[in-house]
Motif scaffolding. Structure first.
Motif, PDB file in Angstrom:
ATOM      1  N   THR A 159       0.849  -1.184   0.000  1.00 51.98           N
ATOM      2  CA  THR A 159       0.000   0.000   0.000  1.00 51.98           C
ATOM      3  C   THR A 159       0.886   1.235   0.000  1.00 51.98           C
ATOM      4  O   THR A 159       2.033   1.191   0.457  1.00 51.98           O
ATOM      5  CB  THR A 159      -0.911   0.026   1.239  1.00 51.98           C
ATOM      6  N   THR A 160       0.363   2.332  -0.482  1.00 51.93           N
ATOM      7  CA  THR A 160       1.180   3.542  -0.634  1.00 51.93           C
ATOM      8  C   THR A 160       0.960   4.563   0.478  1.00 51.93           C
ATOM      9  O   THR A 160       1.727   5.514   0.589  1.00 51.93           O
ATOM     10  CB  THR A 160       0.873   4.216  -1.985  1.00 51.93           C
ATOM     11  N   ASN A 161      -0.081   4.385   1.275  1.00 56.35           N
ATOM     12  CA  ASN A 161      -0.396   5.407   2.286  1.00 56.35           C
ATOM     13  C   ASN A 161      -0.494   4.830   3.692  1.00 56.35           C
ATOM     14  O   ASN A 161      -1.249   5.312   4.522  1.00 56.35           O
ATOM     15  CB  ASN A 161      -1.697   6.122   1.925  1.00 56.35           C
ATOM     16  N   ASN A 216       3.983  18.323  21.567  1.00 55.04           N
ATOM     17  CA  ASN A 216       4.915  19.454  21.543  1.00 55.04           C
ATOM     18  C   ASN A 216       6.093  19.098  20.635  1.00 55.04           C
ATOM     19  O   ASN A 216       7.195  18.780  21.095  1.00 55.04           O
ATOM     20  CB  ASN A 216       5.403  19.771  22.962  1.00 55.04           C
ATOM     21  N   TYR A 217       5.865  19.178  19.331  1.00 59.19           N
ATOM     22  CA  TYR A 217       6.874  18.754  18.363  1.00 59.19           C
ATOM     23  C   TYR A 217       8.068  19.692  18.301  1.00 59.19           C
ATOM     24  O   TYR A 217       9.181  19.264  17.969  1.00 59.19           O
ATOM     25  CB  TYR A 217       6.229  18.622  16.977  1.00 59.19           C
ATOM     26  N   LEU A 237       8.699  10.214  13.298  1.00 60.32           N
ATOM     27  CA  LEU A 237       7.495  10.871  13.809  1.00 60.32           C
ATOM     28  C   LEU A 237       7.485  12.353  13.480  1.00 60.32           C
ATOM     29  O   LEU A 237       6.441  12.922  13.147  1.00 60.32           O
ATOM     30  CB  LEU A 237       7.397  10.667  15.324  1.00 60.32           C
ATOM     31  N   LEU A 238       8.663  12.988  13.556  1.00 60.95           N
ATOM     32  CA  LEU A 238       8.738  14.411  13.191  1.00 60.95           C
ATOM     33  C   LEU A 238       8.478  14.605  11.702  1.00 60.95           C
ATOM     34  O   LEU A 238       7.806  15.560  11.296  1.00 60.95           O
ATOM     35  CB  LEU A 238      10.103  14.981  13.572  1.00 60.95           C
ATOM     36  N   GLU A 239       9.013  13.708  10.892  1.00 63.08           N
ATOM     37  CA  GLU A 239       8.784  13.793   9.445  1.00 63.08           C
ATOM     38  C   GLU A 239       7.299  13.677   9.115  1.00 63.08           C
ATOM     39  O   GLU A 239       6.821  14.286   8.153  1.00 63.08           O
ATOM     40  CB  GLU A 239       9.562  12.693   8.729  1.00 63.08           C
ATOM     41  N   GLN A 240       6.567  12.905   9.912  1.00 66.77           N
ATOM     42  CA  GLN A 240       5.139  12.728   9.686  1.00 66.77           C
ATOM     43  C   GLN A 240       4.347  14.012   9.897  1.00 66.77           C
ATOM     44  O   GLN A 240       3.240  14.152   9.391  1.00 66.77           O
ATOM     45  CB  GLN A 240       4.590  11.632  10.615  1.00 66.77           C
ATOM     46  N   VAL A 241       4.928  14.952  10.652  1.00 66.50           N
ATOM     47  CA  VAL A 241       4.255  16.242  10.859  1.00 66.50           C
ATOM     48  C   VAL A 241       5.001  17.367  10.141  1.00 66.50           C
ATOM     49  O   VAL A 241       4.803  18.553  10.427  1.00 66.50           O
ATOM     50  CB  VAL A 241       4.128  16.569  12.370  1.00 66.50           C
ATOM     51  N   PHE A 273       1.114  -1.418  14.992  1.00 70.54           N
ATOM     52  CA  PHE A 273       1.172  -0.530  16.155  1.00 70.54           C
ATOM     53  C   PHE A 273       0.538   0.817  15.832  1.00 70.54           C
ATOM     54  O   PHE A 273       0.564   1.273  14.694  1.00 70.54           O
ATOM     55  CB  PHE A 273       2.625  -0.305  16.589  1.00 70.54           C
ATOM     56  N   SER A 274      -0.012   1.450  16.861  1.00 68.55           N
ATOM     57  CA  SER A 274      -0.495   2.811  16.690  1.00 68.55           C
ATOM     58  C   SER A 274       0.698   3.759  16.735  1.00 68.55           C
ATOM     59  O   SER A 274       1.774   3.408  17.228  1.00 68.55           O
ATOM     60  CB  SER A 274      -1.511   3.182  17.768  1.00 68.55           C
ATOM     61  N   LYS A 275       0.511   4.945  16.218  1.00 66.63           N
ATOM     62  CA  LYS A 275       1.613   5.903  16.093  1.00 66.63           C
ATOM     63  C   LYS A 275       1.917   6.535  17.449  1.00 66.63           C
ATOM     64  O   LYS A 275       1.169   7.368  17.946  1.00 66.63           O
ATOM     65  CB  LYS A 275       1.248   6.975  15.065  1.00 66.63           C
ATOM     66  N   SER A 276       3.043   6.130  18.017  1.00 69.20           N
ATOM     67  CA  SER A 276       3.433   6.621  19.337  1.00 69.20           C
ATOM     68  C   SER A 276       4.937   6.466  19.505  1.00 69.20           C
ATOM     69  O   SER A 276       5.513   5.456  19.066  1.00 69.20           O
ATOM     70  CB  SER A 276       2.706   5.836  20.434  1.00 69.20           C
ATOM     71  N   TYR A 277       5.585   7.430  20.146  1.00 71.23           N
ATOM     72  CA  TYR A 277       7.027   7.304  20.359  1.00 71.23           C
ATOM     73  C   TYR A 277       7.324   6.174  21.342  1.00 71.23           C
ATOM     74  O   TYR A 277       8.268   5.408  21.145  1.00 71.23           O
ATOM     75  CB  TYR A 277       7.618   8.611  20.890  1.00 71.23           C
TER      76      TYR A 277
END
Length: 225
Positions: A58-60, A198-199, A131-135, A69-73
């Motif tokens: 998948t592309t997205n 708080n990115y 994670l930073l790249e995602q925002v 996993f859910s998106k979490s640090y």
């Protein structure tokens, strides 16, 4: 080998994930995949039709979703490793040596994608970068992470000067232990900043972490020589 749609991999939370879709190349069915809670992650990789073929990537779908996993640090590293091993036990190209060229191609692409996702998420630093790249945030050479602490770079310079003198093994071991403590403190700060969204502060901490990792590499190289 392909009866996979009842295999469930561990999730680290019950947050709702986004939806994605992919068309099965064998049966031409449009698969609308919604990953929610402890949904079956294998639906991202195999079609549930009678052919049970491996799907094209998948592309997205982000790296967290790919591994269940859910998106979490903050992440369970052991569960992450288990998920990775489980997926590779089904997706590794060796499993498709007697299949069609297309299945061999898709298995190779899926396996490679899972490898990349795991190598990114398994390490605290690269996981934070991702994670930073995602925002939409990235770390550049200009991001020193000094923030309101102007003495940080001076301290890093001093440590590099000590390392340049090739100190004794005992000194290196003590320096390495201290540096590992600094990295651990950074990880704890990142957990708090990512959890609160708080990115900006997460980026600042990651800038410092970059220097600590450079020091760590230098120390380990000297200890191995």
């Amino acid at each position: 080998m392909y009866q996979l749609r009842h295999i469930i991999l561990p999730f680290n939370s019950l947050r709702t994930f986004s939806s994605t879709s992919v068309t099965c190349w064998k049966c031409s069915k449009q698969l609308n995949i919604r990953l929610e809670g402890n949904s079956n992650i294998m639906q991202l990789y195999f079609c549930g039709c009678q052919h049970n073929v491996v799907l094209s990537p998948t592309t997205n779908t982000d790296y967290f979703q790919l591994l269940g996993f859910s998106k979490s640090y903050e992440i369970d590293k052991r569960a992450l490793a288990r998920s990775y091993r489980m997926l590779q036990s089904y997706l590794h190209p060796d499993k498709f040596a007697n299949k069609s060229k297309l299945e061999q191609l898709y298995s190779s692409e899926q396996s490679s994608l899972v490898n990349k996702a795991y190598s990114t998420l398994a390490k605290p630093y690269t996981r934070a970068l991702y994670l930073l790249e995602q925002v939409g945030l990235t770390i550049s050479e200009k991001d020193t992470g000094t923030g309101s602490d102007p003495s940080f770079l001076m301290r890093i310079m001093e440590l590099n000067e000590v390392l340049a003198e090739h100190p004794s093994r005992d000194t290196l071991v003590k320096m390495k232990e201290e540096n590992e403590g600094n990295l651990s403190d950074c990880e704890k700060e990142l957990i708090v900043h990512f959890e609160s969204g708080n990115y900006k502060m997460a980026k600042e901490v990651l800038g410092k972490m970059k220097y600590y990792h450079n020091l760590q590499d230098n120390m380990e190289e000297q200890l191995m020589s």
